[in-house]
Design a protein around this motif. Structure first.
Motif, PDB file in Angstrom:
ATOM      1  N   ILE A  35      -2.983  58.908 -58.695  1.00  0.00           N
ATOM      2  CA  ILE A  35      -3.944  59.910 -58.215  1.00  0.00           C
ATOM      3  C   ILE A  35      -3.364  61.306 -58.377  1.00  0.00           C
ATOM      4  CG2 ILE A  35      -5.204  60.776 -56.196  1.00  0.00           C
ATOM      5  CD1 ILE A  35      -5.241  57.798 -55.195  1.00  0.00           C
ATOM      6  N   MET A  36      -2.112  61.473 -58.010  1.00  0.00           N
ATOM      7  CA  MET A  36      -1.473  62.785 -58.105  1.00  0.00           C
ATOM      8  C   MET A  36      -1.314  63.242 -59.551  1.00  0.00           C
ATOM      9  SD  MET A  36      -1.175  63.920 -55.079  1.00  0.00           S
ATOM     10  CE  MET A  36      -2.814  63.219 -55.012  1.00  0.00           C
ATOM     11  N   THR A  37      -1.034  62.301 -60.443  1.00  0.00           N
ATOM     12  CA  THR A  37      -0.944  62.636 -61.873  1.00  0.00           C
ATOM     13  C   THR A  37      -2.295  63.136 -62.378  1.00  0.00           C
ATOM     14  OG1 THR A  37       0.796  61.001 -62.252  1.00  0.00           O
ATOM     15  CG2 THR A  37      -0.453  61.721 -64.183  1.00  0.00           C
ATOM     16  N   ALA A  38      -3.362  62.459 -61.964  1.00  0.00           N
ATOM     17  CA  ALA A  38      -4.717  62.842 -62.396  1.00  0.00           C
ATOM     18  C   ALA A  38      -5.125  64.203 -61.844  1.00  0.00           C
ATOM     19  CB  ALA A  38      -5.719  61.778 -61.967  1.00  0.00           C
ATOM     20  N   THR A  39      -4.640  64.539 -60.655  1.00  0.00           N
ATOM     21  CA  THR A  39      -5.026  65.807 -60.019  1.00  0.00           C
ATOM     22  C   THR A  39      -4.117  66.970 -60.392  1.00  0.00           C
ATOM     23  OG1 THR A  39      -3.647  65.359 -58.067  1.00  0.00           O
ATOM     24  CG2 THR A  39      -5.956  64.629 -57.973  1.00  0.00           C
ATOM     25  N   ASN A  40      -2.945  66.658 -60.965  1.00  0.00           N
ATOM     26  CA  ASN A  40      -1.912  67.672 -61.234  1.00  0.00           C
ATOM     27  C   ASN A  40      -1.425  68.343 -59.949  1.00  0.00           C
ATOM     28  OD1 ASN A  40      -1.767  67.433 -64.108  1.00  0.00           O
ATOM     29  ND2 ASN A  40      -3.715  68.526 -64.233  1.00  0.00           N
ATOM     30  N   LEU A  41      -1.502  67.581 -58.850  1.00  0.00           N
ATOM     31  CA  LEU A  41      -1.023  68.083 -57.560  1.00  0.00           C
ATOM     32  C   LEU A  41       0.245  67.332 -57.162  1.00  0.00           C
ATOM     33  CD1 LEU A  41      -4.475  68.153 -55.717  1.00  0.00           C
ATOM     34  CD2 LEU A  41      -3.185  70.160 -56.501  1.00  0.00           C
ATOM     35  N   THR A  42       0.914  67.863 -56.155  1.00  0.00           N
ATOM     36  CA  THR A  42       2.142  67.219 -55.683  1.00  0.00           C
ATOM     37  C   THR A  42       1.821  66.187 -54.604  1.00  0.00           C
ATOM     38  OG1 THR A  42       2.462  68.834 -53.902  1.00  0.00           O
ATOM     39  CG2 THR A  42       3.426  69.358 -56.069  1.00  0.00           C
ATOM     40  N   LYS A  43       2.798  65.310 -54.358  1.00  0.00           N
ATOM     41  CA  LYS A  43       2.615  64.331 -53.281  1.00  0.00           C
ATOM     42  C   LYS A  43       2.524  65.040 -51.934  1.00  0.00           C
ATOM     43  CE  LYS A  43       4.280  59.800 -54.605  1.00  0.00           C
ATOM     44  NZ  LYS A  43       5.260  58.734 -54.317  1.00  0.00           N
ATOM     45  N   GLY A  44       3.168  66.186 -51.848  1.00  0.00           N
ATOM     46  CA  GLY A  44       3.094  66.972 -50.614  1.00  0.00           C
ATOM     47  C   GLY A  44       1.665  67.375 -50.308  1.00  0.00           C
ATOM     48  N   ALA A  45       0.915  67.729 -51.355  1.00  0.00           N
ATOM     49  CA  ALA A  45      -0.498  68.104 -51.182  1.00  0.00           C
ATOM     50  C   ALA A  45      -1.290  66.904 -50.669  1.00  0.00           C
ATOM     51  CB  ALA A  45      -1.071  68.594 -52.499  1.00  0.00           C
ATOM     52  N   PHE A  46      -0.960  65.722 -51.206  1.00  0.00           N
ATOM     53  CA  PHE A  46      -1.655  64.510 -50.763  1.00  0.00           C
ATOM     54  C   PHE A  46      -1.377  64.249 -49.289  1.00  0.00           C
ATOM     55  CE2 PHE A  46      -1.811  60.026 -49.758  1.00  0.00           C
ATOM     56  CZ  PHE A  46      -3.050  59.645 -50.256  1.00  0.00           C
ATOM     57  N   TYR A  47      -0.095  64.245 -48.920  1.00  0.00           N
ATOM     58  CA  TYR A  47       0.272  63.897 -47.543  1.00  0.00           C
ATOM     59  C   TYR A  47      -0.069  64.993 -46.535  1.00  0.00           C
ATOM     60  CZ  TYR A  47       2.419  59.650 -49.231  1.00  0.00           C
ATOM     61  OH  TYR A  47       2.617  58.412 -49.803  1.00  0.00           O
ATOM     62  N   HIS A  48      -0.375  66.171 -47.040  1.00  0.00           N
ATOM     63  CA  HIS A  48      -0.881  67.224 -46.152  1.00  0.00           C
ATOM     64  C   HIS A  48      -2.266  66.847 -45.613  1.00  0.00           C
ATOM     65  CE1 HIS A  48      -1.766  71.199 -44.546  1.00  0.00           C
ATOM     66  NE2 HIS A  48      -2.906  71.192 -45.227  1.00  0.00           N
ATOM     67  N   HIS A  49      -3.024  66.108 -46.443  1.00  0.00           N
ATOM     68  CA  HIS A  49      -4.397  65.735 -46.076  1.00  0.00           C
ATOM     69  C   HIS A  49      -4.544  64.294 -45.593  1.00  0.00           C
ATOM     70  CE1 HIS A  49      -6.161  69.480 -47.501  1.00  0.00           C
ATOM     71  NE2 HIS A  49      -5.389  69.399 -48.567  1.00  0.00           N
ATOM     72  N   TYR A  50      -3.683  63.394 -46.080  1.00  0.00           N
ATOM     73  CA  TYR A  50      -3.830  61.969 -45.765  1.00  0.00           C
ATOM     74  C   TYR A  50      -2.503  61.325 -45.396  1.00  0.00           C
ATOM     75  CZ  TYR A  50      -8.234  62.807 -48.152  1.00  0.00           C
ATOM     76  OH  TYR A  50      -9.445  63.323 -48.515  1.00  0.00           O
ATOM     77  N   LYS A  51      -2.573  60.392 -44.450  1.00  0.00           N
ATOM     78  CA  LYS A  51      -1.374  59.644 -44.066  1.00  0.00           C
ATOM     79  C   LYS A  51      -0.982  58.644 -45.149  1.00  0.00           C
ATOM     80  CE  LYS A  51      -2.419  59.934 -39.139  1.00  0.00           C
ATOM     81  NZ  LYS A  51      -2.913  59.206 -37.956  1.00  0.00           N
ATOM     82  N   GLY A  52      -1.994  58.171 -45.895  1.00  0.00           N
ATOM     83  CA  GLY A  52      -1.735  57.210 -46.957  1.00  0.00           C
ATOM     84  C   GLY A  52      -3.014  56.844 -47.674  1.00  0.00           C
ATOM     85  N   LYS A  53      -2.917  55.886 -48.574  1.00  0.00           N
ATOM     86  CA  LYS A  53      -4.063  55.489 -49.389  1.00  0.00           C
ATOM     87  C   LYS A  53      -5.170  54.859 -48.537  1.00  0.00           C
ATOM     88  CE  LYS A  53      -4.206  52.123 -52.562  1.00  0.00           C
ATOM     89  NZ  LYS A  53      -4.039  51.336 -53.803  1.00  0.00           N
ATOM     90  N   LYS A  54      -4.782  54.189 -47.470  1.00  0.00           N
ATOM     91  CA  LYS A  54      -5.769  53.561 -46.587  1.00  0.00           C
ATOM     92  C   LYS A  54      -6.724  54.610 -46.015  1.00  0.00           C
ATOM     93  CE  LYS A  54      -6.118  50.914 -42.274  1.00  0.00           C
ATOM     94  NZ  LYS A  54      -5.359  50.223 -41.206  1.00  0.00           N
ATOM     95  N   GLU A  55      -6.180  55.718 -45.558  1.00  0.00           N
ATOM     96  CA  GLU A  55      -6.995  56.793 -44.988  1.00  0.00           C
ATOM     97  C   GLU A  55      -7.877  57.436 -46.061  1.00  0.00           C
ATOM     98  OE1 GLU A  55      -6.413  60.511 -41.868  1.00  0.00           O
ATOM     99  OE2 GLU A  55      -4.747  59.989 -43.186  1.00  0.00           O
ATOM    100  N   LEU A  56      -7.321  57.612 -47.254  1.00  0.00           N
ATOM    101  CA  LEU A  56      -8.097  58.168 -48.361  1.00  0.00           C
ATOM    102  C   LEU A  56      -9.235  57.219 -48.734  1.00  0.00           C
ATOM    103  CD1 LEU A  56      -8.650  60.140 -50.712  1.00  0.00           C
ATOM    104  CD2 LEU A  56      -6.883  58.920 -52.010  1.00  0.00           C
ATOM    105  N   GLY A  57      -8.942  55.924 -48.793  1.00  0.00           N
ATOM    106  CA  GLY A  57      -9.968  54.929 -49.116  1.00  0.00           C
ATOM    107  C   GLY A  57     -11.131  54.979 -48.151  1.00  0.00           C
TER     108      GLY A  57
END
Length: 200
Positions: A35-57
């Motif tokens: 997901i991060m590769t597709a967005t060109n964002l960092t994992k930090g950006a992901f974890y700023h918004h979500y605790k993990g994939k379960k929450e994103l799902g």
């Protein structure tokens, strides 16, 4: 204010790209790294918004999937006019509007149901809520049709609603196995026949 907008845009990019990857490749096989590769964002950006994939799902289900079903299959059922015609138009016309991409990948909600519907109770509840909202809208329309004498009064509204949802979702999944729309045409013929039996 600007930081909040930037943060919201980042979150939307994650949601949009994750939805696309889940749709094309499946939920379980799509990692946070992909997901991060597709967005060109960092994992930090992901974890700023979500605790993990379960929450994103869960967010994908309650925003993307719910919105798609509401706009495409629930909202049309609430329009004014002949209830039978609305029922007929919603189910027969909607199936014809899907792009080749959508036909190749099936129904996003159905894919989620088949892949993770029994995986986590939180997903199961969220997916079930969408189905129940769709079923409730159908029951209301069918009952209105009975009162207006456009739909046969003896039919069971919940049974018809469940059957229509199941058939619609089923053909979306089956279509993935075929290279052309012959199977869709056969479904439309069968659905047309079934709907004619409901007409008052």
């Amino acid at each position: 204010m600007e930081q909040e907008l930037k943060s919201e845009r980042t979150k939307q990019i994650i949601i949009d790209e994750a939805f696309k990857l889940f749709y094309e490749n499946g939920f379980k096989t799509t990692s946070i790294d992909k997901i991060m590769t597709a967005t060109n964002l960092t994992k930090g950006a992901f974890y700023h918004h979500y605790k993990g994939k379960k929450e994103l799902g869960l967010e994908i289900i309650t925003s993307k999937l719910e919105k798609r079903v509401f706009q495409g299959m629930i909202l049309p059922l609430t329009e004014s006019g002949d209830a039978f015609k609305i029922l007929e138009t919603t189910f027969l016309d909607r199936i014809k509007t899907f792009s080749i991409y959508d036909k190749q990948h099936g129904c996003p909600m159905n894919n989620f149901i088949n892949e993770i519907g029994d995986f986590e109770s939180v997903y199961q509840i969220a997916l079930k809520n969408i189905i129940e909202a769709w079923k409730a809208a159908l029951v209301l329309l069918i009952e209105r049709g009975k009162a207006e004498n456009s739909i046969n009064k003896v039919v069971s509204s919940p049974a018809v609603a469940v059957y229509l949802i199941s058939a619609f979702e089923g053909i979306r999944g089956i279509r993935k196995l075929y290279e052309n729309d012959v199977i869709i045409d056969e479904y439309i013929s069968g659905l047309s026949l079934y709907l004619s039996l409901l007409k008052a």
